[in-house]
Design an enzyme around this catalytic site. Structure first.
Site, short mmCIF file in Angstrom:
data_model
loop_
_atom_site.label_atom_id
_atom_site.label_comp_id
_atom_site.label_asym_id
_atom_site.label_seq_id
_atom_site.Cartn_x
_atom_site.Cartn_y
_atom_site.Cartn_z
CE LYS A 121 3.10 5.10 -13.06
NZ LYS A 121 2.83 5.04 -11.62
CG ASP A 226 -1.96 8.80 -4.88
OD1 ASP A 226 -3.07 9.11 -4.39
OD2 ASP A 226 -1.77 8.70 -6.10
P1 ADP Z 1 -0.69 6.59 -11.87
O1 ADP Z 1 0.58 7.02 -11.21
O2 ADP Z 1 -0.88 7.33 -13.14
O3 ADP Z 1 -1.87 6.57 -10.96
P2 ADP Z 1 -0.47 3.70 -11.51
O4 ADP Z 1 0.90 3.19 -11.27
O5 ADP Z 1 -1.34 3.84 -10.31
O6 ADP Z 1 -0.41 5.07 -12.33
O7 ADP Z 1 -1.19 2.76 -12.57
C1 ADP Z 1 -2.45 3.05 -13.11
C2 ADP Z 1 -3.24 1.76 -13.28
O8 ADP Z 1 -2.54 0.85 -14.13
C3 ADP Z 1 -3.44 1.00 -11.98
O9 ADP Z 1 -4.58 1.42 -11.29
C4 ADP Z 1 -3.53 -0.44 -12.43
O10 ADP Z 1 -4.84 -0.74 -12.85
C5 ADP Z 1 -2.63 -0.48 -13.66
N1 ADP Z 1 -1.29 -0.98 -13.30
C6 ADP Z 1 -0.22 -0.24 -12.92
N2 ADP Z 1 0.86 -1.00 -12.67
C7 ADP Z 1 0.48 -2.27 -12.91
C8 ADP Z 1 1.15 -3.55 -12.83
N3 ADP Z 1 2.44 -3.66 -12.47
N4 ADP Z 1 0.43 -4.64 -13.16
C9 ADP Z 1 -0.87 -4.55 -13.53
N5 ADP Z 1 -1.54 -3.40 -13.62
C10 ADP Z 1 -0.89 -2.26 -13.31
MG MG Z 2 -2.20 5.39 -9.30
#
Ligand code: ADP
Ligand code: MG
Length: 393
Positions: A121, A226
């Site tokens: 991320k 959130d």
């Molecule tokens: P933001 O803070 O920008 O909302 P998120 O952490 O919610 O970011 O991640 C955005 C999207 O990425 C999630 O809705 C999911 O679909 C995907 N995602 C995030 N982390 C993971 C993970 N560890 N494994 C698989 N998909 C992930």
């Molecule tokens: Mg998110």
């Protein structure tokens, strides 16, 4: 953001040295003067200028000569510094497809030498806009030079610290693998965000489980802030995983109850709309009194036995200062209903936005990178660049 990691293969030690020098200069310069970059990088034979041109060509730097001749990092430049560091540490060796575009993050698959796939991320605080209270704008004005680098790094650090702590306390979260700059590496969650699910086998059980997590978080002194169908992942066996933690607050936050209620409401609303979960019927068999009825579905913040100090303890253990906590809270907690928050016009994106953020690409292996020496350590003679690297970790 298009993340053409292939560029990494062609970057030399000097390229990374100069890129790191720009990063250091950005601590106190919005645009880092060329002379300062040259001094920090201290390449022999005035090589800095040639290297700057190359980094500019690859969009790792942005050139600005409006006030004086200088450069700043683009998101891509910052991405590459983090990726390079993590690759050198052996955390992963290749970057794959983009699997998520969050509000303020990009998520990619990465793989290590054993072929294990993880999620990366990249935080992008302030990418799209600072839809923020006026104080944020004032705040930014005073330290605009650093805002997205600084805030994205804090967001990553906080997310990493929480994921680790929550996992240790038995919460269903991804495994926190490593963190550098604005980048968090975690285990890949199988399944999909709940928002994509049209049907559940065990709707009631899942609902109760999710509400139970909100309550248990509060018992540990925390509120997610959130907690919604975008940040809850569910797999084919209906196993739940919670993600996305940079905005979490302590139960002692002045708006704690409101954040708690908002998280609960979000889930109730989603479940009743999407899965037609009828809450009256559920509660009805236990008690007909309306207060007790809503209480059985809707946990009350006031009746939860809350632990305090968890957040402070975990964050300070990860090197977070109180000021940093306050800074990140200011930027991650948005739109407080009923408060005097004021939305402002969009701030200009400070990163390089020339590439589309929604591009989903396949990338070639980065394996060759692992053969490179650690660029930063290779700078040698206890140089400034090396010191910086230590602090970034
Ligand atoms: P933001 O803070 O920008 O909302 P998120 O952490 O919610 O970011 O991640 C955005 C999207 O990425 C999630 O809705 C999911 O679909 C995907 N995602 C995030 N982390 C993971 C993970 N560890 N494994 C698989 N998909 C992930
Ligand atoms: Mg998110």
């Amino acid at each position: 953001m298009k993340l053409d990691v292939n560029v990494l293969r062609y970057l030399s030690k000097d390229d990374f040295r100069v890129l790191t020098a720009v990063e250091m200069g950005m601590r106190n310069h919005e645009i880092v003067p060329v002379e300062l970059i040259d001094r920090i990088a201290s390449l022999r034979h005035g090589g800095t200028y040639k290297v700057l041109k190359n980094l500019l060509k690859h969009k790792l730097l942005h050139h600005d000569s409006s006030k004086y001749d200088g450069f700043r990092l683009t998101y891509l430049g910052y991405d590459f510094l983090a990726i390079k560091t993590l690759v050198n540490r052996g955390v992963f060796s290749s970057v794959g497809r983009q699997i998520g575009v969050g509000k303020e993050s990009d998520i990619f698959e990465v793989a290590n030498e054993e072929g294990e796939i993880m999620a990366m991320k990249l935080h992008r605080l302030g990418r799209t806009s600072f839809r923020a209270v006026k104080s944020k704008r004032d705040y930014l004005r005073h330290r605009s030079s650093f805002s997205w680098l600084y805030l994205s790094r804090l967001a990553a650090l906080k997310e990493f610290a929480f994921m680790k702590a929550l996992q240790e306390h038995g919460f269903p979260v991804p495994n926190a693998v490593d963190c550098n700059r604005h980048c968090v590496i975690m285990s890949l969650v199988q399944g999909y965000p709940l928002v994509q699910v049209k049907e559940l086998q065990n709707t009631n059980t899942i609902f109760e489980k999710i509400i139970g997590i909100i309550v248990r978080l509060a018992e540990h002194g925390l509120i997610h802030c959130d907690f919604n169908e975008f940040n809850i992942m569910i797999d084919d066996d209906e196993k739940i995983t919670i993600i996305d933690f940079p905005q979490m607050v302590s139960v002692s936050h002045r708006n704690a109850e409101m954040y708690f209620d908002r998280d609960v409401e979000c889930i109730i609303k989603f479940f009743s709309k999407r899965f037609n979960l009828s809450f009256e019927a559920d509660a009805g068999d236990s008690d007909s009194d309306s207060d007790a009825e809503s209480d059985s579905i809707k946990p009350r913040f006031s009746s939860i036995k809350k632990a305090s100090g968890f957040l402070d303890k975990e964050l300070s253990a990860s090197g977070f200062s109180r000021k940093e906590q306050a800074d990140i809270e200011k930027f991650t907690l948005e739109k407080i209903p009923g408060s005097d928050d004021e939305e402002i016009e969009e701030e200009e994106d400070e990163g390089d936005n020339s590439n589309s953020t929604s591009d989903i690409q396949n990338f070639d292996s980065l394996c060759s990178l692992t053969n490179d020496e650690d660029q930063v350590k290779a700078c040698g003679n206890g140089g400034k660049v090396e010191e910086e690297e230590d602090q970034q970790q």
